[in-house]
Motif scaffolding. Structure first.
Motif, short mmCIF file in Angstrom:
data_model
loop_
_atom_site.label_atom_id
_atom_site.label_comp_id
_atom_site.label_asym_id
_atom_site.label_seq_id
_atom_site.Cartn_x
_atom_site.Cartn_y
_atom_site.Cartn_z
N LEU A 30 5.65 -0.24 -3.95
CA LEU A 30 4.69 0.67 -3.30
C LEU A 30 5.10 0.86 -1.84
O LEU A 30 5.68 -0.05 -1.25
N THR A 31 4.80 1.99 -1.30
CA THR A 31 4.96 2.22 0.14
C THR A 31 3.57 2.24 0.75
O THR A 31 2.77 3.13 0.46
N ILE A 32 3.27 1.24 1.58
CA ILE A 32 1.91 1.07 2.08
C ILE A 32 1.94 0.70 3.56
O ILE A 32 2.89 0.08 4.04
N PRO A 33 0.89 1.08 4.31
CA PRO A 33 0.75 0.61 5.69
C PRO A 33 -0.17 -0.59 5.75
O PRO A 33 -1.22 -0.62 5.12
N LEU A 34 0.22 -1.61 6.48
CA LEU A 34 -0.66 -2.73 6.73
C LEU A 34 -1.41 -2.52 8.04
O LEU A 34 -0.98 -1.72 8.89
N PRO A 35 -2.55 -3.19 8.23
CA PRO A 35 -3.30 -3.04 9.48
C PRO A 35 -2.42 -3.32 10.69
O PRO A 35 -1.59 -4.23 10.68
N ALA A 38 2.38 0.84 12.65
CA ALA A 38 2.43 2.24 13.06
C ALA A 38 2.75 3.16 11.90
O ALA A 38 2.40 4.34 11.92
N LYS A 39 3.41 2.66 10.88
CA LYS A 39 3.78 3.50 9.73
C LYS A 39 3.80 2.66 8.46
O LYS A 39 3.82 1.43 8.51
N ALA A 40 3.83 3.37 7.34
CA ALA A 40 3.91 2.69 6.05
C ALA A 40 5.34 2.20 5.81
O ALA A 40 6.31 2.80 6.30
N ARG A 41 5.46 1.13 5.08
CA ARG A 41 6.77 0.58 4.78
C ARG A 41 6.89 0.28 3.28
O ARG A 41 5.89 0.16 2.58
N ARG A 42 8.12 0.16 2.85
CA ARG A 42 8.41 -0.07 1.44
C ARG A 42 8.24 -1.55 1.08
O ARG A 42 8.83 -2.41 1.71
#
Length: 207
Positions: A30-35, A38-42
């Motif tokens: 999944l490609t998701i941003p964590l709190p 600045a951006k979502a990561r793989r």
């Protein structure tokens, strides 16, 4: 494996988004941003099937898994999910060794009351770990050489059986298990080969 990622894993389980690799491992991506990012990561997630734990006071759900999460900046088009897992695991074998020492030998525990006793206890665990590595490398079939200590105990060493017979002719009878029989026979064969090589080196044949 923080709380946010645990929720993601629960989502993967709920939606059945895992891709089975073999009898033990499954992967998902999944490609998701964590709190605070600045951006979502793989993210690549790995799920390992473990043996169910049962007991008189505790029965665990049969679907018992262990999870690993890898975050990477390698694009999906450059490296598929499975290859990401293999690539990072090759680079991070030290973590796998530490994990096996913890799960198989409780190396993180210091149960003695003095430093010297804990040091001696740690040396005993280190010796036991090295003996296990020797046992796996020399005697186990190739297909299961990568089993960790906990799995070897559950499947090969700590096998329940019944003591049967009378008088001086008592013996242990195990339940029928073709896989275990194959493994035991392979251990015997490999051990005989090893001992033959050792004896040949110590006492070379002379014409």
């Amino acid at each position: 494996m923080r709380g946010g990622l645990q929720k993601v894993i629960a989502y993967l389980d709920r939606e059945n988004l895992w891709q089975r690799i073999d009898d033990v491992y499954s992967v998902a991506e999944l490609t998701i941003p964590l709190p605070k990012w600045a951006k979502a990561r793989r993210f690549v997630f790995i799920r390992q099937d473990l043996e169910p734990v049962t007991g008189q006071l505790y029965i665990q759900h049969p679907d018992f898994y262990k999870y690993q999460a890898i975050v990477t900046n390698i694009p999906a088009e450059d490296m598929p999910t499975i290859e990401v897992w293999r690539f990072y695991n090759q680079r991070g074998t030290c973590e796998l060794w530490i994990e096996e020492l913890k799960d198989g030998f409780a190396v993180e525990e210091a149960s003695q009351h003095t430093f010297l006793r804990n040091e001696a206890y740690m040396l005993v665990k280190a010796i036991a770990y090295n003996l296990l590595l020797w046992f796996k490398e020399v005697t186990l079939p190739e297909a299961i050489k990568r089993y960790q200590a906990e799995t070897i105990r559950h499947k090969i060493l700590c096998i329940p059986g019944n003591i049967v017979g009378n008088g001086r002719y008592r013996h242990i009878r195990l339940a029928a298990n073709k896989w275990l029989g194959m493994v035991v026979n392979a251990i015997k064969t490999n051990l005989e080969k090893f001992l033959y090589v050792v004896v040949e080196k110590l006492y070379p044949l002379r014409c």
